[in-house]
Design a protein around this motif. Structure first.
Motif, short mmCIF file in Angstrom:
data_model
loop_
_atom_site.label_atom_id
_atom_site.label_comp_id
_atom_site.label_asym_id
_atom_site.label_seq_id
_atom_site.Cartn_x
_atom_site.Cartn_y
_atom_site.Cartn_z
N ALA A 113 36.39 49.23 43.58
CA ALA A 113 35.56 49.13 42.37
C ALA A 113 34.49 50.22 42.28
O ALA A 113 33.85 50.36 41.23
CB ALA A 113 34.89 47.76 42.31
N GLY A 114 34.27 50.97 43.35
CA GLY A 114 33.30 52.05 43.31
C GLY A 114 31.91 51.66 43.74
O GLY A 114 31.00 52.49 43.77
N GLY A 115 31.71 50.39 44.11
CA GLY A 115 30.39 49.95 44.53
C GLY A 115 30.47 48.60 45.22
O GLY A 115 31.53 47.97 45.31
N TYR A 116 29.32 48.15 45.72
CA TYR A 116 29.21 46.86 46.40
C TYR A 116 29.18 45.76 45.34
O TYR A 116 28.32 45.76 44.46
CB TYR A 116 27.94 46.88 47.26
CG TYR A 116 27.50 45.56 47.84
CD1 TYR A 116 28.42 44.61 48.28
CD2 TYR A 116 26.13 45.27 47.98
CE1 TYR A 116 28.00 43.42 48.82
CE2 TYR A 116 25.70 44.08 48.52
CZ TYR A 116 26.64 43.16 48.94
OH TYR A 116 26.22 41.97 49.48
N LEU A 117 30.14 44.82 45.41
CA LEU A 117 30.28 43.80 44.38
C LEU A 117 29.48 42.54 44.67
O LEU A 117 29.53 42.00 45.78
CB LEU A 117 31.76 43.41 44.22
CG LEU A 117 32.70 44.50 43.68
CD1 LEU A 117 34.15 44.01 43.71
CD2 LEU A 117 32.30 44.90 42.26
N ALA A 118 28.75 42.11 43.66
CA ALA A 118 28.05 40.83 43.73
C ALA A 118 29.04 39.74 43.30
O ALA A 118 30.05 40.02 42.67
CB ALA A 118 26.84 40.84 42.80
N GLY A 120 31.06 37.39 41.16
CA GLY A 120 31.33 37.52 39.74
C GLY A 120 31.94 38.86 39.38
O GLY A 120 32.55 39.01 38.33
N GLY A 121 31.76 39.87 40.27
CA GLY A 121 32.39 41.16 40.05
C GLY A 121 31.51 42.27 39.54
O GLY A 121 31.99 43.38 39.28
N ILE A 177 40.06 38.98 43.66
CA ILE A 177 40.90 38.41 42.60
C ILE A 177 40.16 37.27 41.89
O ILE A 177 40.38 37.02 40.70
CB ILE A 177 42.26 37.94 43.18
CG1 ILE A 177 43.09 39.15 43.59
CG2 ILE A 177 43.04 37.10 42.16
CD1 ILE A 177 44.38 38.83 44.32
N LYS A 178 39.25 36.64 42.60
CA LYS A 178 38.43 35.58 41.97
C LYS A 178 37.38 36.16 41.01
O LYS A 178 36.73 35.42 40.29
CB LYS A 178 37.74 34.74 43.04
CG LYS A 178 38.70 33.86 43.83
CD LYS A 178 37.97 33.06 44.90
CE LYS A 178 38.95 32.21 45.69
NZ LYS A 178 38.28 31.46 46.79
N PHE A 179 37.23 37.49 41.03
CA PHE A 179 36.27 38.15 40.14
C PHE A 179 36.93 38.71 38.88
O PHE A 179 36.31 39.46 38.13
CB PHE A 179 35.58 39.31 40.87
CG PHE A 179 34.74 38.90 42.06
CD1 PHE A 179 34.38 37.58 42.27
CD2 PHE A 179 34.31 39.85 42.98
CE1 PHE A 179 33.61 37.21 43.37
CE2 PHE A 179 33.55 39.50 44.08
CZ PHE A 179 33.19 38.18 44.27
N ASP A 187 40.61 47.39 34.20
CA ASP A 187 40.38 47.27 35.64
C ASP A 187 41.21 46.15 36.25
O ASP A 187 41.66 46.23 37.40
CB ASP A 187 38.89 47.06 35.93
CG ASP A 187 38.06 48.32 35.72
OD1 ASP A 187 38.68 49.40 35.61
OD2 ASP A 187 36.82 48.23 35.65
N ARG A 188 41.45 45.09 35.47
CA ARG A 188 42.31 44.01 35.97
C ARG A 188 43.74 44.53 36.17
O ARG A 188 44.42 44.16 37.13
CB ARG A 188 42.31 42.82 34.99
CG ARG A 188 41.01 42.05 34.98
CD ARG A 188 41.18 40.68 34.36
NE ARG A 188 41.45 40.70 32.94
CZ ARG A 188 40.51 40.63 31.99
NH1 ARG A 188 39.23 40.55 32.34
NH2 ARG A 188 40.84 40.63 30.72
N LEU A 189 44.18 45.38 35.25
CA LEU A 189 45.52 45.97 35.39
C LEU A 189 45.60 46.85 36.64
O LEU A 189 46.58 46.82 37.38
CB LEU A 189 45.86 46.80 34.15
CG LEU A 189 46.17 46.03 32.86
CD1 LEU A 189 46.33 47.00 31.69
CD2 LEU A 189 47.44 45.19 33.02
#
Length: 458
Positions: A113-118, A120-121, A177-179, A187-189
């Motif tokens: 994703a390019g960064g640290y995910l909180a 929820g995404g 995947i939960k995000f 991005d989902r694709l």
């Protein structure tokens, strides 16, 4: 008289902790900053145009450097093979300085994703420096499968180099995947395509797909769209065919859960078929249909078994079976065999051979109406008589009961004389063939003589 002298005590003494025992503070942001700064530096380095020895820009080198075709014109930032190679080399060398064991999920967040995910995404932005990099899966063009494969290769080489990251990668995909709802449709694709590539390569187990079975994902159609894209990409992976993909889904216990990815209001074989056809998954339809049929048949068998044990009226059982057939398109020939197996499984048979015949005939007489309702076609009749033959062969106490069961079913219109004669002449199973043909020989002769007499009267 001697008195005890108190020993001196030390107060306020500081007990030193060994450095190795001191627990380091969990600081994913600092880890992220180290990775992103490094990515930024190598991005600048690899963007510099390669030059020949005379200082001229070497067009051949530029073309070689930019083999991967994604770019801003295709809806993503540019990533080159050289950059992907530089990313791996940087991450490989950084493993000796940074704690991948502790911050593995943060590392994969950045690559994807390019960064640290909180939760929820969303990307955590708690630093004065840049909290995001463009060198990630989510920054490439959605239709550039080669660029996504390139990042998958980086991940593959990393987990080979640092083997403890393999389990971390599985946990990462269960989490990310939960995000899905927090990501854009594109991005989902991209995530679905990356997931498919890593599943097909064995780096991620297929059961991570169950993380998409969140109620709100299913309701909004996000779950089924994600699954279809995963399956599309998986099928298009070299050396993978429909049989291989379905076998992997089956091993992961997903073959019976495919329907659960559909919104509740759309859960039907027809709707699932439409989704698969629209997604170009026709090759999987036969496997899916067979798996679904198996599930439905098992459910029907359990329902009928319960009804028989509860002494439910036969009319109600017939209505139940007809409803299942209509809803799930179950073939009548399979249903007739299923009903036979269920009826025979509902009884604890006497261990004495001489008593089994009477017990079996008494039990079956009560359900001849049920059997007759689902042997309306010649195919269903033939499937039933062959199954009866095989059952009597497999259960030795029933060897001498075969002829009596066939006569009972003939008299109650479950089996017709044409099918019985055809079975005798050409369609019988090889199991116990000589025993059963001899046993029923006189009855066949009687049927043939009765037919001839009837024709003579005409």
């Amino acid at each position: 008289m001697s008195s005890k002298v108190e020993r001196p005590t030390l107060q306020g003494q500081r007990i030193k902790t060994r450095k190795r025992d001191e627990k380091e503070k969990f600081d994913p942001s600092a880890f992220r900053d180290s990775i992103i700064i490094g990515f930024g530096e190598l991005q600048k380095e690899t963007k510099e145009s390669p030059q020949s020895s005379d200082g001229e820009t070497n067009s051949d080198s530029v073309n070689e450097n930019n083999v991967i075709k994604n770019g801003e014109a295709n809806g993503g930032s540019t990533v080159t093979r050289n950059q992907l190679e530089a990313i791996y080399k940087f991450l490989d060398s950084s493993g000796s300085k940074l704690d991948y064991r502790r911050y593995g999920e943060v590392l994969f967040d950045i690559i994807i994703a390019g960064g640290y995910l909180a939760p929820g995404g969303t990307i955590v932005t708690d630093s004065q420096q840049s909290s995001k990099t463009d060198l990630c899966v989510f920054s490439v063009a959605v239709d550039d499968i080669e660029a996504i494969r390139g990042f998958a290769q980086v991940i593959l080489k990393l987990i080979r180099r640092y083997m403890y990251l393999e389990k971390t990668l599985e946990e990462e995909f269960k989490k990310i995947i939960k995000f899905l709802k927090g990501f854009s449709a594109e991005d989902r694709l991209k995530l679905a395509k990356l997931t498919a590539i890593l599943i097909s390569g064995g780096q991620v187990p297929a059961h991570v797909l169950t993380s998409a079975l969140q109620d709100h994902f299913v309701k909004d159609g996000i779950a089924i769209d994600f699954l279809v894209t995963v399956l599309q990409t998986w099928l298009n992976t070299p050396d993978k065919d429909a049989a291989t993909v379905w076998t992997s889904l089956k091993k992961a216990g997903l073959d019976h859960k495919v329907m659960e990815f559909l919104p509740v209001s759309k859960r039907s074989p027809e709707n699932l078929k439409n989704y698969f056809i629209k997604g170009g998954l026709e090759k999987l339809l036969d496997f899916q249909k067979a798996g679904l049929s198996g599930t439905m048949k098992k459910e029907l068998q359990n329902q009928v078994l319960k009804s028989v044990k509860d002494d439910t009226p036969v009319k109600e059982i017939i209505a139940l079976v007809k409803e299942y057939i209509a809803k799930n398109n179950l073939p009548e020939n399979e249903v007739s065999v299923l009903l036979w197996n269920t009826l025979m499984a509902a009884v604890e048979w006497n261990k004495k051979e001489e008593l089994v015949a009477e017990q079996a005939l008494k039990h079956l007489k009560g359900y001849t109406t049920l059997m007759a309702a689902f042997t309306q076609s010649a195919k269903a009749e033939m499937a039933l008589i062959i199954r009866i033959q095989e059952y009597c062969y497999e259960n030795m106490n029933f060897l001498k009961v075969f002829q009596k069961i066939i006569v009972l079913f003939y008299k109650t219109d479950v089996l017709s004389e044409d099918i019985i004669i055809k079975w005798y002449n050409e369609s019988h199973s090889s199991k116990g063939k000589s025993v059963f043909l001899e046993q029923i020989k006189q009855f066949i002769e009687w049927l043939q003589n009765a037919e001839e007499e009837s024709e003579g009267e005409d």
